[in-house]
Design an enzyme around this catalytic site. Structure first.
Site, PDB file in Angstrom:
ATOM      1  N   TYR A 104      56.244  19.709  52.530  1.00  0.00           N
ATOM      2  CA  TYR A 104      56.648  19.221  53.848  1.00  0.00           C
ATOM      3  C   TYR A 104      57.535  17.976  53.792  1.00  0.00           C
ATOM      4  CZ  TYR A 104      56.502  17.525  58.626  1.00  0.00           C
ATOM      5  OH  TYR A 104      56.862  17.066  59.869  1.00  0.00           O
ATOM      6  N   LYS A 157      61.735  17.422  54.693  1.00  0.00           N
ATOM      7  CA  LYS A 157      62.289  16.498  55.678  1.00  0.00           C
ATOM      8  C   LYS A 157      63.244  15.500  55.019  1.00  0.00           C
ATOM      9  CE  LYS A 157      60.216  18.136  59.323  1.00  0.00           C
ATOM     10  NZ  LYS A 157      60.975  18.799  60.408  1.00  0.00           N
TER      11      LYS A 157
END
Length: 245
Positions: free
Chosen positions: A163, A167
């Site tokens: 994750y 990003k």
């Protein structure tokens, strides 16, 4: 009437962002991976008296779906004023270096990174026809390498191999996108709405979706003097909000 496309807008922050922009007079195209969920969300808005909103099927991991969404919008409008790349997945936690498969990493990157690139590329020509186009890439403070290297940061111990890195990659793409569009009327920013109570994190976040969405909306509606190519976070400062890459 200004127009906006929001991906992953049938629930959580995207849903609330759609509501607030519709309330401000935008015509909202509510992107949803499945049309039935999008239409269900639109029914809720219409019950509130918000009629300037329409569901559109768009799966950001499927190029055919993105192209189809673009073709649909092209028949309805001549330009798009705002694109909010909001769709995202976590991949589940914990995400340890030994316990997380590359299949999981690829799945997260396909939505959070490659999906954003595909959607942006497909809709860029419609955005270029707007007088004041805006692109908001919804990111996370967990994408900041600087903060992840600071043991005093409140989220220092929240790390993972899928994750956060997805990003970080999204943030890097945002800087390139903003640079290439620097001599135009575009405003392109990576926006972290903060740790928010959503089903994404089992509603553990301290921030309400209405507050998080308000921050996304603020960045999506920047005026001519607004910033571009920035990493803006509600967590850092609700007024200026810039945090380190």
């Amino acid at each position: 009437m200004k127009t906006v496309l929001i991906t992953g807008a049938n629930k959580s922050i995207g849903f609330e962002t759609a509501r607030q922009l519709a309330q401000q007079g935008y015509f909202v195209y509510l992107g949803s991976r499945t049309l039935d969920k999008g239409e269900e969300a639109v029914k809720q808005f219409k019950a509130e008296g918000l009629t300037n909103i329409e569901a559109i099927q768009i799966d950001v991991t499927d190029k055919a779906s993105i192209e189809s969404a673009k073709n649909t919008l092209s028949q309805k409008l001549s330009s798009l004023d705002v694109l909010i790349n909001n769709a995202g997945i976590s991949g589940g936690f914990p995400q340890t270096i030994e316990g997380t498969s590359t299949d999981t990493v690829r799945e997260v990157f396909n939505t959070n990174f490659f999906g954003v690139i595909d959607v942006t590329q497909v809709f860029l020509d419609l955005l270029k026809k707007s007088d004041a186009p805006r692109i908001v890439n919804v990111t996370s403070g967990l994408g900041s390498l600087t903060l992840h290297s600071d043991p005093s940061w409140q989220y220092y111990n929240i790390k993972g191999v899928a994750y956060g890195p997805s990003k970080t990659a999204l943030n890097a793409y945002t800087t390139v996108l903003a640079y290439e569009l620097r001599d135009t009327n575009f405003k392109v920013n990576a926006v972290d709405p903060g740790y928010t109570k959503t089903d994404f994190n089992n509603h553990r976040g301290p921030t309400d979706v209405s507050v998080a969405a308000e921050y996304v909306v603020r960045c999506a509606t920047f005026g001519e003097d607004g910033p571009t190519g920035r990493f803006i976070s509600y967590e850092n400062n609700a007024q200026t909000g810039e945090i380190p890459w």
